[in-house]
Motif scaffolding. Structure first.
Motif, PDB file in Angstrom:
ATOM      1  N   ASN A  82      -1.454  -1.893   8.903  1.00  6.52           N
ATOM      2  CA  ASN A  82      -0.846  -1.061   9.938  1.00  6.52           C
ATOM      3  C   ASN A  82      -1.272   0.386   9.751  1.00  6.52           C
TER       4      ASN A  82
ATOM      5  N   GLU B 257       6.561  -3.829   7.664  1.00  2.99           N
ATOM      6  CA  GLU B 257       5.156  -4.041   7.305  1.00  2.99           C
ATOM      7  C   GLU B 257       4.925  -5.449   6.746  1.00  2.99           C
TER       8      GLU B 257
ATOM      9  N   HIS C 119      11.311  -1.249   2.180  1.00  6.55           N
ATOM     10  CA  HIS C 119      11.410   0.196   1.945  1.00  6.55           C
ATOM     11  C   HIS C 119      11.753   0.918   3.237  1.00  6.55           C
TER      12      HIS C 119
ATOM     13  N   HIS D 181      -1.121   4.346   9.936  1.00 13.25           N
ATOM     14  CA  HIS D 181      -0.023   5.298   9.727  1.00 13.25           C
ATOM     15  C   HIS D 181      -0.318   6.608  10.452  1.00 13.25           C
TER      16      HIS D 181
ATOM     17  N   HIS E 287       0.887  -1.173   0.000  1.00 17.77           N
ATOM     18  CA  HIS E 287       0.000   0.000   0.000  1.00 17.77           C
ATOM     19  C   HIS E 287       0.918   1.214   0.000  1.00 17.77           C
TER      20      HIS E 287
HETATM   21 FE   LIG Z   1       2.900   1.756   4.948  1.00 21.23          FE
END
Ligand SMILES: [Fe+3]
Ligand SMILES: [Fe+3]
Lengths: 115, 283, 283, 115
Positions: C57, C240, C193, C59, C12
């Motif tokens: 998750n 994640e 990332h 944010h 995402h």
């Molecule tokens: Fe994320």
């Protein structure tokens, strides 16, 4: 819960109750703040509508009957804040729910000391 | 490493806050309750804990049903009391012990407890009144605290078995904390009572006495029951005895056992059977 | 009892929301990413899940550091998206599956998972974008959902081992739900990332490919690593991938194994290596 | 955590960071709401003071330098909402933190495809 027990005169506040009573309990949770208690007292109907209470919940609030509030999904911890607005203590509430006078309710509590 | 020197447990009741504010400790209604604390005051004056880990249950001040935790651990520099809506005088703030908070958080999550961490946390009478009861001469109790909240508001509650494991994990974590401070665990809650429903006013002193006895010599006793079985025996708010269970479980990880310093059982105060217990960790 | 028919996983990224809003799916930058979903669309059209349990998750939309949960389970009738502060268009609300929410809550707490229950829960792009990616033709995806949030914001995160156990418990609970609905588990997150620090822009496609392979044939592989080891390999936001792990762990409790329906790996989109996976439960 | 690893160029947001950055992150969390973003833009100094930022945090916010914001306890998830006020995307932020041009940063990302 797999633990299936029915306890007379007792409504454990489980998922079904939590869903049913959400708006009512959210309103009662707001009574932690004096400004909100004042707003409720100034216009109970408007305040109840603002929190989206259903008809059963509104009627229970108007009646100030704890058993009706529980039947409408109220949770004891949040309802206590509603009772606080009227200066009701736990013996007033106990008497109301058990259909006793406050004196009789307190005598019943004291009698447990002989148990 | 820090020492886990003992445990305390007491009932909490909003009415106690009013009695304290009005100075009613010597009134006939209150005297047997407040007098029960005297031997514990003396002991605390001798052993002088630096830090208290307080197991308590929020009564709808800090937590609502939008985000209802099972276990929540405080990580605040200062814990503030606030208006709970029923006219108890607000009590002064208490200092947190941030080093222990984060050590507990790190250890508990490593031990697979899925806690909520709270860098801000309003604490209600359940957290503030025991400090007044155990240190009555002080405006602010001479301790730092780490509050741990256990859900008693919404079912499913954590099982007694799970609470016992939490207590043990907390006990181990306290003793692996790199500090020379003296730590106690405190339980705030119970004993048997029920505020709501046609069964309001339910008290079960036979069960309470068995439970109190188990706290000294057979700490796992109550873990045989489901939470609803505890409600059946001890009342809807009687499940607050889970706080005592966590406190006692913590002590099972320290020293060679416990010595009962003092206990008291008195009823009724408000609608509650009140309990008091002080346990000292044996070397 | 309900059937657990398969699992989905996707990255995402807020930028996906902007690309969708602007209709950039056929632009050279985006085409390889969006085209990856076509085989999954076809499969979903055939198997038609009724309910999705979404591991995602938050944010910083619904949860802050004052009350930061490890695991939070939604129990809302409707899940609303909201302004996240960086200009992604808001997406429509999605209906909850309250029966499954409370069944999961009851089973998870009985299984000693200390979850937070959320009767109100704003869901961010991590929960909303996958629904758009998997059901692009629909204004609102034709499913009901139960979102489960896993903390990736504040260390200590739950360990990979704990997340795996959570996923298994969720898988068991789905299959003990008294319903004839078809349920899928969905993971939203990862892959490698890192957005912040001097190492911003870190990507590790070798690790990602090992991880993707493990998702099919060796689901416990990543549980050998601590969360900081995962950060070291996959970047700060690479953790994640815990969402994928929970999803895959749920499937280990169903049927005789899984069949890979489709997978895709493409980079970079924004600062991320994107992954896509669809798994079908074998009878 | 017993898992002791140091990762170059990386600051895991642990308890120490969470304590240090609380006020800064709380302010950034407030930027989920347009009205709060507007209030910040209208008077950044007043807004920072309202949230109790310390001097290091205020200086970092003024500088808009993400590395300084992280050094002041900022958390990536909340800081992103601050960056959103200025329309910065993740490549702008990546370039800023790595001392590269945006083009060079994007080329570096694309190069991973050959890894
Ligand atoms: Fe994320
Ligand atoms: Fe209580």
């Amino acid at each position: 819960m797999s633990q299936k027990i029915t306890i007379p005169g007792t409504t454990p506040f489980d998922g079904a109750e939590a869903m049913k009573g959400y708006a009512l309990n959210k309103m009662c949770f707001s009574f932690n703040h004096q400004a909100n208690r004042d707003a409720f007292v100034a216009d109970p109907e408007a305040y109840m509508s603002q929190y989206g209470l259903n008809e059963q919940q509104k009627a229970a609030i108007r009646s100030k009957q704890v058993l009706e509030l529980i039947a409408a999904g109220g949770n004891a911890y949040y309802l206590a804040k509603f009772a606080g607005i009227f200066g009701l203590d736990m013996q007033d509430i106990g008497a109301q729910q058990t259909g006793m006078s406050k004196e009789a309710f307190m005598a019943k509590l004291a009698a447990y000391a002989q148990q | 490493m820090a020492q886990l020197i003992g445990g305390l447990a007491t009932s909490h009741i909003p009415a106690i806050g009013k009695a304290l504010a009005k100075g009613l400790q010597q009134e006939p209604y209150w005297k047997p309750f407040f007098d029960g604390f005297a031997p514990v005051h003396q002991w605390l004056g001798e052993v002088k804990p630096d830090v208290l880990v307080i197991f308590y249950n929020d009564h709808g001040l800090n937590f609502f049903l939008d985000k209802m935790p099972t276990f929540a651990v405080g990580a605040a520099a200062e814990y503030h009391n606030a208006d709970e809506g029923w006219g108890i005088p607000q009590l002064p703030s208490t200092a947190g012990e941030l080093g222990l908070s984060w050590h507990l958080i790190n250890q508990l999550i490593a031990d697979e407890f899925d806690i909520v961490t709270c860098q801000e946390m309003l604490v209600d009478h359940a957290c503030t009144l025991p400090l007044k009861l155990f240190w009555p001469g002080h405006e602010v109790a001479p301790v730092q605290i780490v509050p741990i909240n256990i859900n008693t508001v919404q079912f499913p509650l954590p099982t007694a078995k799970r609470v016992y494991k939490l207590g043990q994990a907390v006990g181990r974590a306290i003793q692996s904390w790199d500090s020379d401070k003296k730590v106690m665990v405190l339980a705030s809650g119970g004993l048997s009572h029920q505020l709501e429903g046609e069964r309001a006013g339910h008290i079960n002193s036979q069960f309470d006495k068995q439970f109190l006895q188990s706290m000294v010599s057979n700490p796992e006793w109550v873990t045989q029951f489901s939470d609803l079985e505890i409600v059946e025996k001890a009342g809807t708010q009687g499940v607050e005895l889970l706080m005592w269970l966590a406190m006692r479980a913590a002590l099972t990880t320290a020293g060679s056992g416990v010595r009962q310093v003092h206990s008291n059982y008195y009823l009724p105060i408000s609608n509650t059977a009140t309990g008091l217990l002080a346990l000292e960790t044996l070397a």
